[in-house]
Enzyme design. Structure first.
Site, PDB file in Angstrom:
ATOM      1  N   LYS A 120      20.669  68.533  -0.342  1.00 14.30           N
ATOM      2  CA  LYS A 120      21.791  69.418  -0.670  1.00 14.30           C
ATOM      3  C   LYS A 120      22.544  69.370   0.601  1.00 14.30           C
ATOM      4  CE  LYS A 120      21.563  73.744   0.038  1.00 14.30           C
ATOM      5  NZ  LYS A 120      21.271  75.297   0.158  1.00 14.30           N
ATOM      6  N   ASP A 138      23.231  74.148  -5.132  1.00 13.80           N
ATOM      7  CA  ASP A 138      22.524  75.308  -4.424  1.00 13.80           C
ATOM      8  C   ASP A 138      22.073  76.385  -5.573  1.00 13.80           C
ATOM      9  OD1 ASP A 138      24.931  76.476  -4.989  1.00 13.80           O
ATOM     10  OD2 ASP A 138      25.422  77.567  -3.220  1.00 13.80           O
TER      11      ASP A 138
END
Length: 207
Positions: A120, A138
């Site tokens: 991420k 997220d």
């Protein structure tokens, strides 16, 4: 969501916010990397408050190394897991200096090899710093993608792959910003503002 609905979904978000951007504050690729690394389990507001003084003191990997783990920890002690984050940031700075000439690498593999940097975080840096069409999934994006029917998946990677396959190319560069902001301010976890949602007509949860 079918292809026409996906197109309408992003066209609506773009019309409302033509140039979305991260809410993290930074002035260089290194500061971007550091801010995203520190943002795990923390709000952007909290990270910005902590990094304002940190970046003024240590805006480069070399200066961060000179500050040391204890010095970094003192600046970010308001953040959750601040000791682990300080250690990871210091280790990352050492690798940047010793292996990358003090520069943030542009390759995903090199980014993900840095302590405290996962997929991420690498996606955020690749997108925000270099404009690559990545999807940093997220909790907000994971929730919005599944709740709306945009891209169903049981894991962040599955959702990421689904979004990359379904988001029209013209929207892909900014898509993760639109989705994060939508999840943060409209499609919230416990009290989604469906009545005030501009993309409600294209959502699987519409009433």
């Amino acid at each position: 969501m079918n292809a026409q609905q996906v197109e309408q979904f992003f066209a609506t978000l773009k019309a409302a916010n033509p140039a979305p951007a991260t809410e993290l504050s930074f002035a260089s690729p290194f500061e971007c990397l550091a801010a995203v690394l520190l943002s795990a389990q923390a709000t952007d507001v909290g990270v910005n408050k902590a990094t304002r003084r940190l970046f003024a003191t240590a805006p480069t990997p070399e200066r961060m190394l000179a500050l040391g783990e204890a010095g970094i920890a003192e600046h970010i002690r308001t953040l959750g897991l601040f000791r682990n984050k300080a250690r990871h940031l210091l280790q990352t700075c050492r690798i940047l200096v010793e292996q990358h000439g003090g520069r943030v690498p542009r390759e995903r593999e090199a980014l993900e090899a840095l302590p405290g940097v996962g997929r991420k975080t690498a996606n955020v840096v690749l997108n925000v710093v270099w404009g690559e069409p990545t999807m940093a999934v997220d909790t907000h994006i994971f929730r919005v993608a599944n709740r709306t029917g945009l891209a169903l998946g049981k894991t962040p990677l599955a959702v990421e792959q689904g979004l990359l396959a379904r988001v029209p190319p013209g929207y892909l560069r900014d898509a993760h910003h639109w989705l994060i902001l939508h999840g943060r301010y409209v499609c919230k976890a416990r009290s989604p503002d469906c009545a005030g949602c501009a993309v409600r007509s294209n959502c699987d949860q519409r009433l």
